[in-house]
Design a protein around this motif. Sequence first.
Motif, PDB file in Angstrom:
ATOM      1  N   GLY A  74      60.671 -16.694   5.540  1.00  0.00           N
ATOM      2  CA  GLY A  74      61.248 -17.976   5.190  1.00  0.00           C
ATOM      3  C   GLY A  74      61.458 -18.840   6.406  1.00  0.00           C
ATOM      4  N   ASP A  75      61.920 -20.047   6.155  1.00  0.00           N
ATOM      5  CA  ASP A  75      62.131 -20.996   7.241  1.00  0.00           C
ATOM      6  C   ASP A  75      63.597 -21.401   7.250  1.00  0.00           C
ATOM      7  N   ARG A  76      64.460 -20.519   7.704  1.00  0.00           N
ATOM      8  CA  ARG A  76      65.901 -20.773   7.787  1.00  0.00           C
ATOM      9  C   ARG A  76      66.372 -20.538   9.213  1.00  0.00           C
ATOM     10  N   ARG A  77      67.562 -21.054   9.514  1.00  0.00           N
ATOM     11  CA  ARG A  77      68.132 -20.892  10.840  1.00  0.00           C
ATOM     12  C   ARG A  77      69.110 -19.730  10.871  1.00  0.00           C
ATOM     13  N   VAL A  78      69.316 -19.164  12.049  1.00  0.00           N
ATOM     14  CA  VAL A  78      70.287 -18.088  12.228  1.00  0.00           C
ATOM     15  C   VAL A  78      71.663 -18.613  11.857  1.00  0.00           C
ATOM     16  N   GLY A  79      72.402 -17.834  11.069  1.00  0.00           N
ATOM     17  CA  GLY A  79      73.737 -18.214  10.625  1.00  0.00           C
ATOM     18  C   GLY A  79      73.751 -18.883   9.263  1.00  0.00           C
ATOM     19  N   GLU A  80      72.590 -19.286   8.781  1.00  0.00           N
ATOM     20  CA  GLU A  80      72.507 -19.957   7.487  1.00  0.00           C
ATOM     21  C   GLU A  80      72.635 -18.940   6.345  1.00  0.00           C
ATOM     22  N   GLU A  81      73.370 -19.327   5.302  1.00  0.00           N
ATOM     23  CA  GLU A  81      73.517 -18.460   4.139  1.00  0.00           C
ATOM     24  C   GLU A  81      72.294 -18.619   3.238  1.00  0.00           C
ATOM     25  N   VAL A  82      71.817 -17.502   2.695  1.00  0.00           N
ATOM     26  CA  VAL A  82      70.652 -17.512   1.816  1.00  0.00           C
ATOM     27  C   VAL A  82      70.964 -16.711   0.554  1.00  0.00           C
ATOM     28  N   GLU A  83      70.247 -17.033  -0.495  1.00  0.00           N
ATOM     29  CA  GLU A  83      70.329 -16.295  -1.747  1.00  0.00           C
ATOM     30  C   GLU A  83      68.958 -15.670  -1.969  1.00  0.00           C
ATOM     31  N   VAL A  84      68.902 -14.356  -2.073  1.00  0.00           N
ATOM     32  CA  VAL A  84      67.622 -13.658  -2.225  1.00  0.00           C
ATOM     33  C   VAL A  84      67.675 -12.747  -3.450  1.00  0.00           C
ATOM     34  N   TYR A  85      66.527 -12.243  -3.829  1.00  0.00           N
ATOM     35  CA  TYR A  85      66.421 -11.311  -4.950  1.00  0.00           C
ATOM     36  C   TYR A  85      65.986  -9.952  -4.439  1.00  0.00           C
ATOM     37  N   ARG A  86      66.739  -8.915  -4.850  1.00  0.00           N
ATOM     38  CA  ARG A  86      66.353  -7.553  -4.507  1.00  0.00           C
ATOM     39  C   ARG A  86      65.506  -7.032  -5.660  1.00  0.00           C
ATOM     40  N   LEU A  87      64.303  -6.578  -5.324  1.00  0.00           N
ATOM     41  CA  LEU A  87      63.394  -6.055  -6.327  1.00  0.00           C
ATOM     42  C   LEU A  87      63.715  -4.580  -6.580  1.00  0.00           C
ATOM     43  N   GLY A  88      63.095  -3.989  -7.588  1.00  0.00           N
ATOM     44  CA  GLY A  88      63.369  -2.604  -7.959  1.00  0.00           C
ATOM     45  C   GLY A  88      63.136  -1.592  -6.862  1.00  0.00           C
ATOM     46  N   SER A  89      62.201  -1.870  -5.976  1.00  0.00           N
ATOM     47  CA  SER A  89      61.889  -0.939  -4.894  1.00  0.00           C
ATOM     48  C   SER A  89      62.833  -1.084  -3.710  1.00  0.00           C
ATOM     49  N   GLY A  90      63.703  -2.084  -3.730  1.00  0.00           N
ATOM     50  CA  GLY A  90      64.596  -2.324  -2.605  1.00  0.00           C
ATOM     51  C   GLY A  90      64.096  -3.398  -1.665  1.00  0.00           C
ATOM     52  N   GLN A  91      62.929  -3.949  -1.926  1.00  0.00           N
ATOM     53  CA  GLN A  91      62.413  -5.051  -1.122  1.00  0.00           C
ATOM     54  C   GLN A  91      63.105  -6.335  -1.523  1.00  0.00           C
ATOM     55  N   TYR A  92      63.066  -7.336  -0.660  1.00  0.00           N
ATOM     56  CA  TYR A  92      63.717  -8.619  -0.927  1.00  0.00           C
ATOM     57  C   TYR A  92      62.685  -9.718  -1.028  1.00  0.00           C
TER      58      TYR A  92
END
Length: 94
Positions: A75-93
């Motif tokens: 992704g294209d985010r800065r350090v310290g920025e809050e993000v919302e992600v999805y954890r898939l069944g295998s544990g990957q994001y």
Amino acid sequence: MKRSAAVFLIGLLAFATVAFCGIGAMAWRQAVQDRATEPVKVHGVVTDRFSGGGAGKSPRLAIYLDDRRLGFIEGDRRVGEEVEVYRLGSGQYS
């Protein structure tokens, strides 16, 4: 001498074939797990940013999640920025 070299090469080829098939089976199992379960939405904070490694690739981000796990996403985010992600069944994001 030639016979032992041929036996060695055949053994090496057999080992490489088994290793390749094993890696393919692990990737297939991970894809099945990802499709079988609903993604879980989690919140995290970007803790580090790595280069994308090539033209057109997004940077790779290290994220620290609410459940005290460390994950990685592109992704294209800065350090310290809050993000919302999805954890898939295998544990990957994603």
